[in-house]
Write an enzyme that holds these catalytic residues in place. Structure first.
Site, PDB file in Angstrom:
ATOM      1  N   ALA A   1       0.848  -1.187   0.000  1.00 36.71           N
ATOM      2  CA  ALA A   1       0.000   0.000   0.000  1.00 36.71           C
ATOM      3  C   ALA A   1       0.889   1.244   0.000  1.00 36.71           C
ATOM      4  O   ALA A   1       0.659   2.186  -0.764  1.00 36.71           O
ATOM      5  CB  ALA A   1      -0.906  -0.015   1.213  1.00 36.71           C
TER       6      ALA A   1
ATOM      7  N   LEU B   1      25.138 -16.372 -37.171  1.00 34.42           N
ATOM      8  CA  LEU B   1      26.588 -16.521 -37.293  1.00 34.42           C
ATOM      9  C   LEU B   1      26.963 -17.899 -37.802  1.00 34.42           C
ATOM     10  O   LEU B   1      26.326 -18.894 -37.451  1.00 34.42           O
ATOM     11  CB  LEU B   1      27.249 -16.332 -35.919  1.00 34.42           C
ATOM     12  CG  LEU B   1      27.119 -14.945 -35.286  1.00 34.42           C
ATOM     13  CD1 LEU B   1      27.617 -14.974 -33.852  1.00 34.42           C
ATOM     14  CD2 LEU B   1      27.922 -13.937 -36.099  1.00 34.42           C
TER      15      LEU B   1
ATOM     16  N   CYS C   1      -4.290 -42.583 -13.679  1.00 35.63           N
ATOM     17  CA  CYS C   1      -3.174 -42.226 -12.804  1.00 35.63           C
ATOM     18  C   CYS C   1      -2.503 -43.482 -12.243  1.00 35.63           C
ATOM     19  O   CYS C   1      -3.185 -44.366 -11.734  1.00 35.63           O
ATOM     20  CB  CYS C   1      -3.700 -41.352 -11.659  1.00 35.63           C
ATOM     21  SG  CYS C   1      -2.472 -41.050 -10.385  1.00 35.63           S
TER      22      CYS C   1
ATOM     23  N   LYS D   1      29.909 -15.812 -26.093  1.00 40.53           N
ATOM     24  CA  LYS D   1      28.646 -15.991 -26.818  1.00 40.53           C
ATOM     25  C   LYS D   1      27.571 -16.394 -25.811  1.00 40.53           C
ATOM     26  O   LYS D   1      27.562 -17.508 -25.297  1.00 40.53           O
ATOM     27  CB  LYS D   1      28.792 -17.061 -27.895  1.00 40.53           C
ATOM     28  CG  LYS D   1      27.527 -17.196 -28.726  1.00 40.53           C
ATOM     29  CD  LYS D   1      27.765 -18.076 -29.938  1.00 40.53           C
ATOM     30  CE  LYS D   1      26.548 -18.106 -30.851  1.00 40.53           C
ATOM     31  NZ  LYS D   1      25.335 -18.549 -30.217  1.00 40.53           N
TER      32      LYS D   1
END
Ligand code: IVH
Length: 680
Positions: free
Chosen positions: A35, A84, A421, A117
């Site tokens: 707040a 590249l 399951c 890199k």
């Protein structure tokens, strides 16, 4: 407030908000309540609205995320973003140098710039007259996605160049002029530590972890809701310019120095070397320190330093002829997938895990690797019995990178997520738009185990002695099926379990008993509401005060809590609508679990007050006193004006004290000032 006062207040608020952003986002240690933070932010927004000329493009009001987009727009790069060519060996690197010299008809050595890199995501930032206008992903090199709103949340990306001195980092004393239009390119990354912390948080919140920092960075940047991006620990390293009208940069070294002077982060390891031998030395050097760097890299990039030479060399296909990526050989090892099993998490998510013949990868023995979900398995076409290459991503998490298809014998078995399951035989479903399969069984023992282990874990109720084995025993014996059951356990119950001695039973009961007055935020976290991790639980506890208020809060109320977005608000409301969850909360209450209200962090005790210091303070310097006032929401001025509320007088005060006396401003001595900062 006049213009000058507004300017001072804006500067003070900016410093203050940046300080609290850092406490909140980077140090995870907020000093003020949400707040109070909002009061500061709103005051700044109001001042900027009133004095538009004082609103800077890199004001903290510009970094808060914005509501979700439907989809990203397309952006054409002014200059295309090339990729590249790769080299993997010294020979290939020397061959690159020979080709450059041949094309340039030059015997003399070529000077290069060498840079790590970075393994992140390339982006293009377009600045016009110094202001960040558009930020985009690389895309196909010509057209990328417009992720401007997300990039604006990254604090390492200046919203204006040169970065204004009001920001944390001071701009260089004399930065070169910024051209009318310029494209700045670099890599968005997540550092290793931040990546591990992010994954921990995701797991706590019932979300699937990211496979590696690169995926985490890409996933974070491609969020349609930029408020989510704002919470991700993204950084940015600049390494190139695209279109740059009117600049006169002659070398890549100069490009990097200029970017740094404008306020970008440039990799500190980058350097200029005299010839190709210097490049090879750098390649070896970086290879040696690679593991100790805070971020991931996958090689080095060498670039012909002189820009006129780059221009003469040009590009072929999609790669420049003047630059080369020299890649490290990845630390990968070959092994066999013996089986794929399924783990069921707290929120019912089924995660397929490869069980592999143990293999040493970069010094660590690896035998399990998550395969994430069915889509990932299908994409890589991983089958049981396959020979695969594994590597450790983000340094710790093993990852199956590639299936060695040429080794297939035809006996390998494809994997399908089970329909039921494996733990509770409930149906497994896949919700629209989710990669994950979930078990919908409310009574699934795997989910129950995970929920209870989470409830008792460190950041939650922290009940010692409730390890994995104990939880499994409690659940399989039927003694515990929800967290509240823990508080009804008796010594006899515990002694009925295998291998539980009198003493350990006593210790466990004592630990459970002493967890009955948890701090409210810990209890909220312990409930395991989706998307609610420790930080969010704290915010909810601060803002709503009690569990009853939280349970009763509508989505609109929840959205008012800092950092709670629509997805989180919906998950919380859904949790408290579920009768089974309400029953557990009722049972906790019946067991005598009473959360302690959470103390609000220090409020902004000096909010809106202006102080002036005169004379020498004995316990702190001026700067320290100023920082203290600002951290509590106040402002410090240098001259006595109508808006001065207090003059703090140290020893040997100057003439200002007389002026204060004449105008009737309250004068405080050092003790009275310190008492006030403590809210006394
Ligand atoms: S320069 C024309 N410098 O590597 C030159 N790229 O395959 C363009 N990268 O997409 C790139 N670190 O994401 C350059 N220091 C660096 C780099 C770097 C990482 C990435 C970049 C690019 C990819 C090139």
């Amino acid at each position: 407030m006049n213009h000058e006062e507004a300017q001072r207040r804006i500067e003070a608020l900016t410093r203050l908000i940046l300080h609290h952003n850092q406490r909140y986002y980077q140090l995870d240690a907020p000093e003020i309540s949400d707040a109070d933070y909002d009061v500061l932010l709103r005051e700044l927004q109001a001042l900027e609205a009133q004095f538009p000329d004082l609103a800077t493009p890199d004001s903290p009001t510009q970094r808060v995320g914005a509501p979700p987009l439907e989809k990203f727009g397309a952006v054409s790069h002014l200059t295309s973003m090339l990729s590249l060519a790769n080299a993997f060996s010294d020979d290939e690197i020397r061959e690159f140098d020979r080709r450059c010299r041949r094309l340039l008809e030059r015997d003399a050595p070529i000077r290069y710039t060498v840079e790590p890199k970075l393994d992140g995501l390339a982006v293009n930032l377009r600045y016009e007259r110094g202001a960040l206008m558009v930020g985009s992903t690389r895309g196909d090199g010509t057209v990328g996605e417009d992720v401007t709103r997300n990039l604006r949340t990254i604090s390492a990306i200046p919203l204006a160049i040169p970065r204004l001195p009001a920001d944390i980092r001071p701009a260089a004393p004399d930065p070169p002029a910024v051209p009318e239009t310029i494209e700045i390119r670099g890599e968005v990354c997540i550092e290793r530590d931040a990546f591990l912390a992010l994954n921990r948080r995701r797991e706590e919140e019932g979300e699937a972890p990211f496979a590696n920092p690169r995926n985490a960075a890409a996933g974070s940047l491609r969020q349609l809701d930029s408020r989510i991006t704002a919470r991700r620990p993204l950084t940015f390293f600049a390494y190139a310019v695209g279109t740059a009208q009117g600049t006169n940069l002659r070398t890549q070294g100069e490009v990097l120095r200029t970017l740094a002077a404008w306020g970008f982060t440039v990799n500190p390891l980058a350097r200029q070397v005299e010839d190709i031998d210097g490049c090879l030395d750098f390649f070896r050097y970086i290879g040696g320190i690679r593991e100790s760097l805070p971020y991931e890299i996958d090689g080095i990039v060498i670039k012909v330093d002189e820009i006129p030479l780059q221009e003469r060399l040009g590009a072929v296909a999609r790669s420049p002829r003047w630059a080369l990526a020299c890649k490290f050989a990845a630390i990968r090892e070959e092994t066999l997938i013996e089986d794929i099993v399924v783990q069921v998490g707290r929120t019912g998510v089924l995660t397929p895990v490869a069980l592999m013949q143990p293999v040493r990868v970069g010094g660590v023995l690896v035998s399990r690797a998550t395969l994430h979900n069915q889509d990932e398995i299908d994409r890589k076409d991983v089958r049981i019995g396959d020979r695969v290459l594994v590597q450790r991503a983000g340094d710790v998490i093993p990852e199956v990178v590639e299936v060695l298809k040429s080794h297939r014998q035809g006996t390998e078995k494809p994997f399908r997520m089970p329909e039921f399951c494996p733990e509770c035989h409930s149906r497994v479903v896949r919700l629209d738009g989710e990669a994950a399969h979930r078990c919908i069984g409310m009574a699934c023992p795997a989910q129950i185990r995970e929920r209870i282990a989470h409830f008792a874990s460190r950041g939650a109720l922290d009940i010692e002695g409730l390890g994995e084995k104990m939880v499994a025993q409690l659940v399989s014996s039927g003694l515990v099926s929800d967290p509240a059951d823990l508080f009804f356990l008796t010594k006899e119950n515990l002694l009925s379990l295998e291998r539980t001695a009198d003493k350990s039973a006593g210790n466990l009961l004592a630990a459970i008993g002493s967890a009955k007055q948890p701090a409210l935020d810990r209890l909220i976290f312990a409930l395991g509401i989706r998307h609610v991790g420790e930080q969010t639980a704290k915010r909810l506890a601060f803002s709503l005060g009690t569990l009853t208020q939280l349970a009763a809060a509508g989505e609109d109320d929840l959205l008012k809590v800092r950092d709670v977005g629509p997805e989180v608000a919906a998950a919380i409301a859904r949790f408290f609508r579920e009768p089974a969850n309400l029953r557990v909360i009722e049972k906790l209450r019946a067991a005598g679990v009473v959360p302690r209200p959470v103390e609000q962090p220090r409020t902004a005790a000096l909010s809106g007050k202006t102080f002036l210091f005169t004379g020498t303070l004995s316990r702190m310097g001026r700067n320290e006193a100023k920082a203290l006032v600002e951290s509590l929401g106040g402002t410090v001025s240098n001259s006595v004006t109508k808006t001065t509320d207090y003059v703090v007088a140290g020893t040997d005060p100057g003439s200002k004290i007389r002026k204060a006396q004449q105008t009737g401003i309250t004068i405080l001595d050092e003790d009275a000032f310190l008492a006030m900062t403590k809210g006394e």
